[in-house]
Each structure stands twice: as structure tokens, then as C-alpha cells.
Design a protein around this motif. Structure first.
Motif, mmCIF file in Angstrom:
data_model
loop_
_atom_site.group_PDB
_atom_site.id
_atom_site.type_symbol
_atom_site.label_atom_id
_atom_site.label_comp_id
_atom_site.label_asym_id
_atom_site.label_seq_id
_atom_site.Cartn_x
_atom_site.Cartn_y
_atom_site.Cartn_z
ATOM 1 N N THR A 50 43.311 28.689 36.257
ATOM 2 C CA THR A 50 43.872 27.485 36.871
ATOM 3 C C THR A 50 43.259 27.171 38.230
ATOM 4 O OG1 THR A 50 45.663 28.719 37.941
ATOM 5 C CG2 THR A 50 46.074 27.895 35.707
ATOM 6 N N ASP A 51 42.599 28.135 38.842
ATOM 7 C CA ASP A 51 42.024 27.942 40.176
ATOM 8 C C ASP A 51 40.532 28.264 40.133
ATOM 9 O OD1 ASP A 51 41.250 27.972 42.830
ATOM 10 O OD2 ASP A 51 42.993 29.085 43.533
ATOM 11 N N PRO A 52 39.672 27.252 40.092
ATOM 12 C CA PRO A 52 38.226 27.506 40.016
ATOM 13 C C PRO A 52 37.694 28.319 41.187
ATOM 14 C CG PRO A 52 38.709 25.206 39.530
ATOM 15 C CD PRO A 52 39.982 25.819 40.021
ATOM 16 N N SER A 53 38.345 28.212 42.345
ATOM 17 C CA SER A 53 37.857 28.986 43.496
ATOM 18 C C SER A 53 38.025 30.481 43.259
ATOM 19 C CB SER A 53 38.590 28.568 44.775
ATOM 20 O OG SER A 53 39.889 29.117 44.858
ATOM 21 N N TRP A 54 39.096 30.857 42.556
ATOM 22 C CA TRP A 54 39.284 32.273 42.230
ATOM 23 C C TRP A 54 38.249 32.736 41.213
ATOM 24 C CZ3 TRP A 54 44.455 35.244 41.975
ATOM 25 C CH2 TRP A 54 45.094 35.186 43.217
ATOM 26 N N ALA A 55 37.944 31.896 40.258
ATOM 27 C CA ALA A 55 36.947 32.262 39.249
ATOM 28 C C ALA A 55 35.583 32.481 39.900
ATOM 29 C CB ALA A 55 36.860 31.183 38.178
ATOM 30 N N ASP A 56 35.198 31.580 40.801
ATOM 31 C CA ASP A 56 33.916 31.720 41.495
ATOM 32 C C ASP A 56 33.902 32.966 42.379
ATOM 33 O OD1 ASP A 56 33.084 29.363 40.343
ATOM 34 O OD2 ASP A 56 33.462 28.132 42.124
ATOM 35 N N PHE A 57 34.971 33.139 43.141
ATOM 36 C CA PHE A 57 35.057 34.271 44.063
ATOM 37 C C PHE A 57 35.004 35.593 43.302
ATOM 38 C CE2 PHE A 57 37.927 36.995 46.818
ATOM 39 C CZ PHE A 57 37.000 37.192 47.831
ATOM 40 N N TRP A 58 35.771 35.677 42.220
ATOM 41 C CA TRP A 58 35.827 36.902 41.419
ATOM 42 C C TRP A 58 34.446 37.300 40.898
ATOM 43 C CZ3 TRP A 58 39.172 40.733 40.412
ATOM 44 C CH2 TRP A 58 38.976 41.529 39.289
ATOM 45 N N SER A 59 33.701 36.315 40.435
ATOM 46 C CA SER A 59 32.378 36.606 39.862
ATOM 47 C C SER A 59 31.375 37.038 40.917
ATOM 48 C CB SER A 59 31.847 35.379 39.115
ATOM 49 O OG SER A 59 31.590 34.313 40.014
ATOM 50 N N ASN A 60 31.702 36.837 42.191
ATOM 51 C CA ASN A 60 30.803 37.220 43.282
ATOM 52 C C ASN A 60 31.320 38.399 44.099
ATOM 53 O OD1 ASN A 60 28.487 35.191 43.304
ATOM 54 N ND2 ASN A 60 30.258 33.822 43.210
ATOM 55 N N LEU A 61 32.319 39.082 43.594
ATOM 56 C CA LEU A 61 32.808 40.300 44.241
ATOM 57 C C LEU A 61 32.011 41.486 43.700
ATOM 58 C CD1 LEU A 61 36.687 39.760 44.237
ATOM 59 C CD2 LEU A 61 35.130 39.682 46.200
ATOM 60 N N HIS A 62 31.299 42.171 44.591
ATOM 61 C CA HIS A 62 30.395 43.246 44.173
ATOM 62 C C HIS A 62 30.867 44.633 44.591
ATOM 63 C CE1 HIS A 62 27.750 40.044 42.989
ATOM 64 N NE2 HIS A 62 27.703 39.572 44.224
ATOM 65 N N GLY A 63 32.011 44.702 45.259
ATOM 66 C CA GLY A 63 32.623 45.989 45.541
ATOM 67 C C GLY A 63 33.795 46.214 44.598
ATOM 68 N N PHE A 64 34.681 47.140 44.948
ATOM 69 C CA PHE A 64 35.891 47.335 44.156
ATOM 70 C C PHE A 64 36.675 46.024 44.146
ATOM 71 C CE2 PHE A 64 40.407 48.147 43.831
ATOM 72 C CZ PHE A 64 40.490 49.013 42.754
ATOM 73 N N ARG A 65 37.136 45.615 42.973
ATOM 74 C CA ARG A 65 37.902 44.375 42.865
ATOM 75 C C ARG A 65 39.051 44.578 41.894
ATOM 76 N NH1 ARG A 65 34.116 40.323 39.095
ATOM 77 N NH2 ARG A 65 34.150 41.675 37.232
ATOM 78 N N LEU A 66 40.127 43.877 42.157
ATOM 79 C CA LEU A 66 41.305 43.993 41.321
ATOM 80 C C LEU A 66 42.029 42.653 41.342
ATOM 81 C CD1 LEU A 66 42.607 46.275 39.677
ATOM 82 C CD2 LEU A 66 44.043 46.788 41.659
ATOM 83 N N ASP A 67 42.485 42.214 40.173
ATOM 84 C CA ASP A 67 43.216 40.966 40.021
ATOM 85 C C ASP A 67 44.573 41.295 39.406
ATOM 86 O OD1 ASP A 67 44.166 38.423 39.541
ATOM 87 O OD2 ASP A 67 42.402 37.710 38.466
ATOM 88 N N LEU A 68 45.630 41.140 40.208
ATOM 89 C CA LEU A 68 46.978 41.484 39.774
ATOM 90 C C LEU A 68 47.859 40.240 39.754
ATOM 91 C CD1 LEU A 68 47.638 44.763 41.825
ATOM 92 C CD2 LEU A 68 46.746 44.546 39.498
ATOM 93 N N LYS A 69 48.745 40.172 38.778
ATOM 94 C CA LYS A 69 49.693 39.064 38.678
ATOM 95 C C LYS A 69 51.101 39.626 38.644
ATOM 96 C CE LYS A 69 48.866 35.698 35.849
ATOM 97 N NZ LYS A 69 48.782 34.606 36.859
ATOM 98 N N LEU A 70 51.965 39.112 39.519
ATOM 99 C CA LEU A 70 53.358 39.533 39.540
ATOM 100 C C LEU A 70 54.153 38.625 38.600
ATOM 101 C CD1 LEU A 70 55.514 41.390 40.672
ATOM 102 C CD2 LEU A 70 55.761 39.822 42.617
#
Length: 419
Positions: A320-340
Motif C-alpha cells: 500500500t505504500d510505494p515508499s516502503w517497497a522502494d526503501f525495503w529493496s534498498n536496505l543492505h544491512g539487517f532488515r525486518l518488516d513487522l506488522k502489529l
């Protein structure tokens, strides 16, 4: 009547609550629980009971879960190298920041208010709340208490709140981290925040234009510069200097209490975007968390090479948020996406604990409360948030292995791991 009003094409930074009261439409920021307090005032004032009209209601904040007592002190910081970006006739940039730290002894030191007392009248006047109708909460922190140095220098975490919001809106998360041994610094971004009290009782109010993509992008850039300046001043303070413009008394033992080589940052809404943006520009921040905030600025495509955690509400995600999709694909360290699960945008602020306390008093229907805060139990939501935020920073700043970040846990089924 109740609606949420979000800028077209922009994921909300702070949800606005719209009520019809006495036949007139009013708009309030949910993030400051103004709608709830304003309605509470109307109910109290119109009550047939004289007692209801004279007895203010005071909501309370959830108790921190750690063993450390908490001290706090405010810093008035002046950056002479920048003009104020939102008020052109201010030749310098002034910021208020609040340091929360583990305290050695709190006896004889007063509890800090949730909102500075000089700012409270503006808060009330701006929202048609008669004086003494509502008493704002107090915190669990003691003003000016001595710093507990027994464990040596402690890791530092910065906090930035949502657009138009005060730093107080993250208090329940800030206090909990502090009670577990962190030093946390919450930043008020002047003229972005609704109201900021400076020494001597001077109040600077919000002048930020209405939310648009351009305004929010500029606001993140300003907050980025504010945060890096605060880090500079913390280094001065940690080496025994006094960056406070008014030279007010600071705890003498605050010197050397901060391990700035272990610095993290988290934020809610546009404050989360600020954490990401500042990490791109400043390698001193080792790990960051964005709680439900759209990403703005160059970091969206530049990405990061250090640990970063995205925490979303029920309806906000990379689809739903293209900025998150772009940001996520450019994270090159440890990354985690959590939903409450069952949460809403305001769940990641103090609104989650404060609004339910006044809901019965003001007659907010259950469906309205659900629309604002979701279906998750407020106390449970706060507990889960606190646990995962602390687990992330314990892992990244203290190098304590925490298997909670490895995948879904039966202890916390509400927290969903997004692949």
C-alpha cells in the motif's frame, strides 16, 4: 460523526480526527488526543452533576517494565549556523530536547509532567478546553535526579515523533527503554511541533504548512538536521560541557554517562522517516526503527547498510505504500518488516493508552474507538511494541542475542513477520 482525513496520495503522518460538536465541525489531531479531551470538556461542562463539572479527569501512562528508576532533564539547544526554516525572521534554530536516563536516587525529585506546564494553556486554548477541566498526565521520571553511573556508559537512543506532534507522544515507549538501562533523547522539532515551551516560559507554536509530499519531504530534511545537531550537542554534554543555552543546572554526573558509539534512533510516523533519513546522512546512528511512517527524501532509493526495522499498522505495508517497497529493496544491512495485527496508525503513540481512558467518560462509541486504535487490546499493544523495540535495540546496540527477531513467536502472535 467521525472520519479520518488523510492527504491525497500521502500515507498519513498524523491522523486527524473530525467531530461534529454542537452542530459545528471541528478538526483535531488524534496524535495529541485533542479530540478526546475537547469532547470530554464538553461533556463535563454540560453535565447536570456539579461534581462532574468541577473534578478534572487525569489519565495515566502505563508503568515502565524495567528495574531502573528514571530521571529526566530538558536541554535548550541553539544552532547559530542555521536560520529557522519555518519562521524566516528567526535568525537561529532553537530546539528543545529531553534526556531520559536511569537514575541512582529519585527521592526528593518531582515527577516530570507529560507536557510542559507552560505549553499546556496553549494546548487547552487551541482546542477550546476550559482551564482545570482536564488534568494532563504525569510521567514516571523525576526531574534532575542523579544519573546512575554504576553500569558505566549506556547506549543512547533518539526519538522523533509524528508531524505536528509534541515529543511527549512517545513517552510510554521512551520511559520503558530508559527503565531497561538506555539513555533516550526525545526531540521537539520547533514550529513543526504543535507547541514547544522554552526557558522563561516562551512558547513557540506550530507553523508547518498543511501536509503535502513537498512539505513532508522538507520537514524530514529539517528534522534530519535537527537530529544531527542534537547528536553534536550530546557529545559536548558527555565530555563535561554544557550545551544548554540558559546554563540551567544539569545533573553533574551526566558527564560520561552516554556511550555515543552505540546510538540508535526510532520514530513514529514522519519521525520514523526522520530516523531513516538521518541514518543516511550520519553514520553515528547504528540502527533505526520506523513505526508506521512513509519514507521521504533520498533515503527512499539510496537505502541503508545498517540494521533497520519497519513496524506497521494493520493496513499499512509495502503493497500500500510505494515508499516502503522502494526503501525495503534498498536496505543492505539487517532488515525486518513487522506488522502489529489489529493496530492503527495511532497505536504507536501515547494515544493508544490515553484515549481509551477517556472514551467511556466522553461517550465515544466502540466503533469509533476501534477505527482510531484498532481491535488490539491497548495494554497488549503497548506491551508488544515495547518488547520488540527493546529486543531490536538490545540486539543491535548491546549485541545481546534475542531469538525474538528470528521469526514468529507463540508468545506474541499479534506480531506478524512480513517476508
Amino acid at each position: 460523526m467521525y472520519t479520518t482525513d488523510y492527504p491525497v496520495g500521502v500515507i498519513p503522518d498524523v491522523a486527524r480526527v473530525m467531530w461534529v460538536k454542537n452542530g459545528r465541525m471541528t478538526i483535531r489531531h488524534a496524535a495529541t488526543i485533542v479530540a478526546a479531551l475537547a469532547l470530554a470538556t464538553g461533556v463535563i461542562a454540560g453535565s447536570a452533576s456539579a461534581n462532574a463539572a468541577t473534578m478534572p479527569f487525569q489519565p495515566v501512562l502505563p508503568a515502565p517494565t524495567g528495574h531502573d528508576s528514571i530521571g529526566t532533564v530538558e536541554l535548550h539547544l541553539v544552532d547559530p549556523t542555521r536560520t529557522d526554516p519555518w519562521v524566516p525572521d528567526h535568525p537561529i534554530r532553537e530546539i528543545m530536547a529531553q534526556v531520559w536516563y536511569p537514575a541512582r536516587d529519585t527521592s526528593g525529585f518531582p515527577l516530570a509532567p507529560w507536557l510542559d506546564p507552560g505549553a499546556a494553556p496553549h494546548f487547552e486554548q487551541a482546542n477550546a478546553i476550559p482551564p482545570d477541566a482536564v488534568t494532563l498526565p504525569v510521567t514516571h521520571a523525576h526531574v534532575g535526579a542523579p544519573v546512575d553511573q554504576r553500569s558505566g556508559p549506556r547506549p543512547v537512543i533518539l526519538y522523533s515523533t509524528g508531524s505536528h506532534g509534541d515529543r511527549s507522544l512517545g513517552t510510554n515507549l521512551v520511559e520503558d527503554l530508559t527503565s531497561h538501562g538506555y539513555i533516550v533523547v526525545a526531540i521537539d522539532h520547533t514550529h513543526d511541533a504543535s507547541e514547544v515551551e522554552f526557558p522563561g516560559g516562551r512558547i513557540e507554536v506550530g507553523t508547518l504548512p498543511p501536509d503535502t509530499l513537498a512539505v513532508n519531504t522538507e520537514a524530514v530534511a529539517v528534522r534530519d538536521a535537527d537530529t544531527r545537531f542534537v547528536l553534536d550537542e550530546l557529545a559536548v554534554l558527555n565530555h563535561g560541557g554544557n550545551p544548554d543555552a540558559e546554563h540551567r543546572q544539569l545533573p553533574h554526573d551526566i558527564r560520561g554517562s552516554m556511550d555515543l558509539s552505540r546510538t540508535g534512533m526510532f520514530g513514529w510516523s514522519i519521525g520514523g522517516a526522520t530516523a531513516a533519513a538521518t541514518m543516511l546522512d550520519d553514520n553515528r546512528i547504528a540502527a533505526g526503527i520506523d513505526m508506521d511512517g512513509t519514507i521521504y527524501g533520498p533515503v527512499r532509493t539510496a537505502g541503508l547498510n545498517r540494521p533497520f526495522l519497519l513496524m506497521s499498522s494493520q493496513s499499512h505495508n509495502r503493497d500500500t505504500d510505494p515508499s516502503w517497497a522502494d526503501f525495503w529493496s534498498n536496505l543492505h544491512g539487517f532488515r525486518l518488516d513487522l506488522k502489529l495485527a489489529g493496530s492503527q496508525h495511532s497505536t504507536y503513540s501515547d494515544v493508544e493508552s490515553l484515549l481509551p481512558q477517556v472514551a467511556a467518560l466522553i461517550g465515544v462509541p466502540p466503533d469509533v474507538l476501534t477505527q482510531e486504535l484498532g481491535t488490539i487490546d491497548p495494554a497488549r499493544a503497548i506491551s508488544v511494541e515495547r518488547t520488540y523495540i527493546r529486543a531490536f535495540f538490545d540486539t543491535m546496540l548491546r549485541h545481546h542475542e534475542d531469538r525474538l527477531l528470528d521469526g514468529p513467536s507463540p508468545r506474541f502472535p499479534e506480531m506478524r513477520f512480513i517476508p
